[in-house]
Design a protein around this motif. Sequence first.
Motif, mmCIF file in Angstrom:
data_model
loop_
_atom_site.group_PDB
_atom_site.id
_atom_site.type_symbol
_atom_site.label_atom_id
_atom_site.label_comp_id
_atom_site.label_asym_id
_atom_site.label_seq_id
_atom_site.Cartn_x
_atom_site.Cartn_y
_atom_site.Cartn_z
ATOM 1 N N ALA A 7 0.841 -1.197 0.000
ATOM 2 C CA ALA A 7 0.000 0.000 0.000
ATOM 3 C C ALA A 7 0.876 1.247 0.000
ATOM 4 N N GLU A 8 0.565 2.187 -0.873
ATOM 5 C CA GLU A 8 1.318 3.433 -0.956
ATOM 6 C C GLU A 8 0.985 4.294 0.256
ATOM 7 N N VAL A 9 2.002 4.630 1.024
ATOM 8 C CA VAL A 9 1.798 5.211 2.348
ATOM 9 C C VAL A 9 1.212 6.623 2.298
ATOM 10 N N ASP A 10 1.422 7.344 1.199
ATOM 11 C CA ASP A 10 0.891 8.703 1.078
ATOM 12 C C ASP A 10 -0.246 8.804 0.067
ATOM 13 N N PHE A 11 -0.838 7.665 -0.297
ATOM 14 C CA PHE A 11 -1.933 7.637 -1.264
ATOM 15 C C PHE A 11 -3.133 8.390 -0.684
ATOM 16 N N SER A 12 -3.597 9.434 -1.383
ATOM 17 C CA SER A 12 -4.649 10.284 -0.804
ATOM 18 C C SER A 12 -5.682 10.693 -1.847
ATOM 19 N N PRO A 13 -6.491 9.753 -2.320
ATOM 20 C CA PRO A 13 -7.502 10.104 -3.330
ATOM 21 C C PRO A 13 -8.561 11.070 -2.819
ATOM 22 N N SER A 14 -8.787 11.114 -1.514
ATOM 23 C CA SER A 14 -9.800 12.025 -0.971
ATOM 24 C C SER A 14 -9.226 13.407 -0.685
ATOM 25 N N GLY A 15 -7.911 13.566 -0.872
ATOM 26 C CA GLY A 15 -7.275 14.846 -0.552
ATOM 27 C C GLY A 15 -6.612 14.857 0.800
ATOM 28 N N GLU A 16 -6.810 13.809 1.600
ATOM 29 C CA GLU A 16 -6.158 13.673 2.894
ATOM 30 C C GLU A 16 -5.422 12.349 2.934
ATOM 31 N N SER A 17 -4.214 12.378 3.434
ATOM 32 C CA SER A 17 -3.412 11.162 3.503
ATOM 33 C C SER A 17 -3.834 10.301 4.693
ATOM 34 N N PRO A 18 -3.450 9.028 4.715
ATOM 35 C CA PRO A 18 -3.737 8.198 5.889
ATOM 36 C C PRO A 18 -3.188 8.790 7.184
ATOM 37 N N LEU A 19 -2.070 9.518 7.077
ATOM 38 C CA LEU A 19 -1.492 10.140 8.269
ATOM 39 C C LEU A 19 -2.431 11.218 8.821
ATOM 40 N N HIS A 20 -3.065 11.973 7.945
ATOM 41 C CA HIS A 20 -4.060 12.962 8.384
ATOM 42 C C HIS A 20 -5.181 12.271 9.162
ATOM 43 N N GLY A 21 -5.690 11.163 8.608
ATOM 44 C CA GLY A 21 -6.802 10.461 9.248
ATOM 45 C C GLY A 21 -6.436 9.894 10.607
ATOM 46 N N ALA A 22 -5.232 9.327 10.710
ATOM 47 C CA ALA A 22 -4.793 8.753 11.984
ATOM 48 C C ALA A 22 -4.619 9.842 13.046
ATOM 49 N N CYS A 23 -4.070 10.999 12.650
ATOM 50 C CA CYS A 23 -3.873 12.102 13.606
ATOM 51 C C CYS A 23 -5.212 12.698 14.035
ATOM 52 N N GLN A 24 -6.124 12.808 13.109
ATOM 53 C CA GLN A 24 -7.419 13.414 13.422
ATOM 54 C C GLN A 24 -8.157 12.659 14.510
ATOM 55 N N ASN A 25 -7.973 11.336 14.535
ATOM 56 C CA ASN A 25 -8.681 10.520 15.520
ATOM 57 C C ASN A 25 -7.789 10.040 16.661
ATOM 58 N N GLY A 26 -6.556 10.527 16.698
ATOM 59 C CA GLY A 26 -5.675 10.255 17.829
ATOM 60 C C GLY A 26 -5.161 8.833 17.923
ATOM 61 N N HIS A 27 -4.935 8.168 16.785
ATOM 62 C CA HIS A 27 -4.449 6.785 16.795
ATOM 63 C C HIS A 27 -2.922 6.789 16.640
ATOM 64 N N SER A 28 -2.240 6.869 17.765
ATOM 65 C CA SER A 28 -0.788 7.041 17.736
ATOM 66 C C SER A 28 -0.059 5.817 17.180
ATOM 67 N N GLU A 29 -0.577 4.611 17.414
ATOM 68 C CA GLU A 29 0.090 3.412 16.893
ATOM 69 C C GLU A 29 0.039 3.408 15.367
ATOM 70 N N CYS A 30 -1.055 3.830 14.799
ATOM 71 C CA CYS A 30 -1.158 3.924 13.342
ATOM 72 C C CYS A 30 -0.214 5.002 12.805
ATOM 73 N N VAL A 31 -0.107 6.110 13.526
ATOM 74 C CA VAL A 31 0.826 7.163 13.121
ATOM 75 C C VAL A 31 2.249 6.628 13.124
ATOM 76 N N ARG A 32 2.595 5.862 14.152
ATOM 77 C CA ARG A 32 3.937 5.306 14.245
ATOM 78 C C ARG A 32 4.226 4.368 13.068
ATOM 79 N N LEU A 33 3.277 3.513 12.736
ATOM 80 C CA LEU A 33 3.457 2.587 11.619
ATOM 81 C C LEU A 33 3.636 3.335 10.299
ATOM 82 N N LEU A 34 2.816 4.328 10.068
ATOM 83 C CA LEU A 34 2.896 5.080 8.813
ATOM 84 C C LEU A 34 4.227 5.811 8.689
ATOM 85 N N LEU A 35 4.667 6.434 9.770
ATOM 86 C CA LEU A 35 5.933 7.165 9.733
ATOM 87 C C LEU A 35 7.115 6.219 9.538
#
Length: 459
Positions: A137-165
């Motif tokens: 999976a492309e880590v910065d793939f953002s068809p909606s205009g927001e990356s997965p990192l944006h979504g993880a930060c918005q909902n406070g999922h730090s483990e997901c943020v760590r994996l993505l980074l």
Amino acid sequence: MSLSFPFSSGALRSLQLEAEEQERWEKRKKLCRVSVRPSVNAHRVLVKAPPQLTSVCTDPLFHQAIFTGDLATLQVYMETKTFANVLIPSRNHDLRWDCQQAGIWSLTYEEEYTCPLYVTASRGYSDCLQLLLKKGAEVDFSPSGESPLHGACQNGHSECVRLLLRHGANPNMESQDGTFPLHYCQKPESYHCAKLLLQYGAHVNRQTEDEEFTPLHVAAQHGLLQHVDLYLRHGAAVDRRSINGETPLSVACSHPQGPQDLDRYYQVCWHLIQHGADILSRDKDQQSPLHLACKSANPQVVELLLEKGAEVNTMSYSGNTAMQNILQVTSYKLQNQPELIVRALLNHGAIRVWPGSLVKVLRYCYKSPRTVEVLLNTYSKLRGSEDWAEVVPEEEQQKHLQFFQSVFSLSRSPRSLQHLCRCALRSHLEGRMPRVLPKLPLPPPLLQFLQLRFEDILY
């Protein structure tokens, strides 16, 4: 002879919406054509772009797997097909005109697209997220205009943020609306997300495209003390201004606050001031933090600003002083104890209300008798009128019968000698009370009386 067709305004609007939707779709396709970066061992193996990067997946079982975090089902799909970078149809909250098969135009929700990585990251499914990353999976793939990192930060999922980074996500990825992952850290539980972003190189002073807010503005706006402290320790500019001239202190002072929020925003403001925030700054409407703190009716913040030297009688572009701001919101900020703010302003030299306007103040502030009391106690001579009794509803008079009877009797009897002495001393110390009163050898009850102690009756 050329033929023409008269379109209605609704039809023309729908055609315009169709054109805008087509333009957005073209932008999405460009966003989908991301360049896949080489792996760490780039000299040996290059990661190839996944096939059919922009294909749309409508399989309901796959949708259910990623939206519910069903790792077992997702593993089955990952073994048989390439689903890591497909597009997932979704709906946003905006409506658009759409033509149905029967030829009838109707309002329907606009369709957007997201991707499996964004869904799992924004919902905190770290196991599913890790599987998708392993499957390419492309880590910065953002068809909606927001990356997965944006979504993880918005909902406070730090483990997901760590994996993505760890898999190379860009901590400074800009969304379609010009915001960055740090700006999405808007909840207390997102503190560790913000900490990880900064560790991986997120820029602490990046500003949003529209409002030009920094992450410090956002943290101050939401009353997040830990975030504020974190950003300041990483070099955040304490007085960086937004497009409207707001500093983080201004934003913290102006944000709507209920009784349960007052202490939290006080701590944020105190922390910003300790790090050098300018308490005399003005926004484009010439409102100072004191003006804004009075609008939000936070007594603790108002006291703090006054103690630090805020100017109590300056006017905004609309001609309002801090006193006018608090009196305008008193009736619907009763739980915040606006009377404490009015008293603090008067004790720090606020200009009194013109006596002819007191009936107007009474009309709008009768629900807060102590606000009325503290205002009337700044006058040595005050002649009431019959109008005063007419502007206070009968049921409110019954709730505070003794107080309002004392107010309405001002037209018939003079004030007490004790009150006249207080007014004389306050007049003599005008402009110097906060500095001089603590130095006077007076017992605490007398000091409190001079500072307009509440008594719930006028003498």
